[in-house]
Design a protein around this motif. Structure first.
Motif, mmCIF file in Angstrom:
data_model
loop_
_atom_site.group_PDB
_atom_site.id
_atom_site.type_symbol
_atom_site.label_atom_id
_atom_site.label_comp_id
_atom_site.label_asym_id
_atom_site.label_seq_id
_atom_site.Cartn_x
_atom_site.Cartn_y
_atom_site.Cartn_z
ATOM 1 N N GLN A 174 43.898 23.820 -0.494
ATOM 2 C CA GLN A 174 43.676 22.632 0.337
ATOM 3 C C GLN A 174 42.978 21.568 -0.507
ATOM 4 O OE1 GLN A 174 41.069 23.829 3.518
ATOM 5 N NE2 GLN A 174 39.667 24.951 2.185
ATOM 6 N N SER A 176 40.633 19.856 0.517
ATOM 7 C CA SER A 176 39.222 19.785 0.917
ATOM 8 C C SER A 176 38.291 20.098 -0.264
ATOM 9 C CB SER A 176 38.949 20.756 2.068
ATOM 10 O OG SER A 176 39.793 20.465 3.157
ATOM 11 N N ARG A 208 50.162 27.600 -1.524
ATOM 12 C CA ARG A 208 49.965 28.769 -0.657
ATOM 13 C C ARG A 208 51.216 29.635 -0.761
ATOM 14 N NH1 ARG A 208 47.589 25.770 4.803
ATOM 15 N NH2 ARG A 208 46.019 24.561 3.671
ATOM 16 N N GLN A 222 48.769 17.333 0.220
ATOM 17 C CA GLN A 222 47.883 16.904 1.300
ATOM 18 C C GLN A 222 47.147 15.653 0.851
ATOM 19 O OE1 GLN A 222 45.222 20.275 1.925
ATOM 20 N NE2 GLN A 222 46.447 20.981 3.660
ATOM 21 N N PHE A 262 37.080 24.185 12.292
ATOM 22 C CA PHE A 262 37.151 24.366 10.842
ATOM 23 C C PHE A 262 35.731 24.667 10.373
ATOM 24 C CE2 PHE A 262 40.592 21.391 11.852
ATOM 25 C CZ PHE A 262 41.681 22.056 11.280
ATOM 26 N N PHE A 264 34.157 23.840 7.819
ATOM 27 C CA PHE A 264 33.463 22.785 7.073
ATOM 28 C C PHE A 264 33.201 21.532 7.881
ATOM 29 C CE2 PHE A 264 37.853 21.462 6.351
ATOM 30 C CZ PHE A 264 38.504 22.689 6.186
ATOM 31 N N GLY A 292 36.941 16.153 11.328
ATOM 32 C CA GLY A 292 35.679 16.476 11.985
ATOM 33 C C GLY A 292 34.516 15.847 11.250
ATOM 34 N N ALA A 313 35.367 13.864 7.756
ATOM 35 C CA ALA A 313 36.421 14.243 6.811
ATOM 36 C C ALA A 313 37.697 14.462 7.591
ATOM 37 C CB ALA A 313 36.039 15.515 6.069
ATOM 38 N N PHE A 314 38.796 14.273 6.913
ATOM 39 C CA PHE A 314 40.084 14.610 7.534
ATOM 40 C C PHE A 314 41.043 15.022 6.443
ATOM 41 C CE2 PHE A 314 40.134 10.030 6.650
ATOM 42 C CZ PHE A 314 41.320 9.879 5.946
#
Ligand code: DAH
Length: 345
Positions: A174, A176, A208, A222, A262, A264, A292, A313-314
């Motif tokens: 991800q 993130s 993945r 992403q 999530f 995080f 979130g 963050a998104f």
């Protein structure tokens, strides 16, 4: 024998001086210095020379070989340096017509550029991080506990065996991870405290081990967003997503948050956008990604005081958006690099 050597040497040298092209040079080399060349033949005769003359004859043979080899090398250099008619380029010749036309950016690259442009207008910088990550950045610092199903080795491309080191390497699953990279970078140096707001988007590849089909690929893209400042709230998150949706898809776009989880973010949500992906279609809701408020554990883990700073963050997938927008039915088309497809989009 000595006379024969001298004669061969002077004959060879005089022939060599008349050689002007690479082909005759090679023929000369084969005749005099080649495996079954004439100097080799004389050397073969050394065994029949009376013993007391052998040293002198041997020395003369060696000297002749040395002289001829040196002369050959010298000649080779001057032949190479002189212009040869056949190799000249005719610069006045008209160019060949290229039939496939100019290239173009890949569709994913184009969508990424568009996203970066829209977020850029909203004040987001672009950040990046490594695709070869470690599970510290992919999981631990994102507050994802060891027991979390997302950490299952079956669902990740580990490069080092899990457990083999404190933070085994893996292909990031991800974007993130880039949140952590950016926050760490922001507090590094100085007094180790965050000095100002962070506002970035981070597009990139993630990996993945999914079974490949029309909607899944083991590699996809992403884009991550992170905004940290004093007093950031959920309202800022929702209005940012809405503003993005309207700038990118048009003024009728709508955004919906659905409570979710999530590790995080807290609170966490999934967000949908009601958009008209194509002019010939009615607007419809599509599930885009997660978002979130950045979890205090994540901020503190990066050395950011969660009493002073808050953030949102998104993250969402790029392929879905690109496929919807361009009417691409199968994700595999994007990465097979078939020029018949690439040329159309
Ligand atoms: N990283 C999540 C995923 O790949 C998506 C995501 C969810 C990103 C929530 C975020 C977030 O930044 O706040 O499924």
């Amino acid at each position: 024998m000595l006379d024969q050597i001298t004669a061969l040497k002077s004959e060879a040298l005089s022939r060599l001086s008349g050689v002007t092209d690479a082909g005759s040079l090679e023929a000369w080399r084969v005749e005099y210095l080649g495996k079954s060349g004439r100097l080799g033949a004389l050397m073969g005769g050394l065994k029949d020379v009376p013993k007391d003359q052998k040293p002198a004859v041997g020395a003369a043979l060696n000297e002749a070989r040395g002289t001829l080899e040196a002369a050959l090398a010298e000649r080779k250099a001057s032949v190479a340096a002189s212009p040869v008619a056949e190799e000249r380029v005719d610069v006045t010749e008209p160019g060949r017509v290229v039939s496939f036309g100019p290239g173009r950016r890949h569709i994913i690259t184009r969508v990424i550029d568009e996203l970066v442009e829209v977020f850029g207008r909203m004040g987001f910088d672009v950040a990046d991080g490594p695709e070869l990550e470690d599970d510290g950045h992919n999981f631990v610092k994102l507050n994802i506990p060891p027991s979390h199903p997302a950490r299952d080795p079956i669902d990740n491309f580990y490069v080092d065996p899990p457990g083999s080191s404190a933070s085994p390497r893996m292909l990031r699953s991800q974007t993130s991870t880039v949140q952590i990279r950016v926050m760490e970078r922001a507090v590094a140096g100085g007094d180790g405290r965050l000095r100002g707001p962070i506002k970035v988007v981070a597009p990139g590849r993630v990996y993945r081990p999914d079974t490949v089909d029309a909607t899944h690929s083991f590699m996809f893209h992403q884009i991550e967003g992170l905004y940290i400042d004093r007093g950031v709230t959920l309202v800022d998150l929702k209005s940012t997503l809405l503003h993005f949706a309207r700038s990118y898809f048009g003024p009728e776009a709508m955004v919906r948050l659905r409570p979710s989880f999530f590790p995080f973010t807290e609170p966490s949500a999934e967000f949908d956008m009601r958009i008209r992906l194509r002019p010939d279609q009615p607007p419809r809701w599509i599930e885009l990604g997660g978002c979130g408020m950045v979890h205090p554990n994540v901020l503190e883990g990066c050395g950011i005081d969660s009493e002073e700073w808050t953030g949102f963050a998104f993250g969402f997938g790029i392929e879905r958006l690109a496929m919807g927008k361009y009417g691409i039915p199968d994700i595999r088309l994007l990465f097979q690099n078939d020029v018949r497809f690439l040329r159309q989009v």
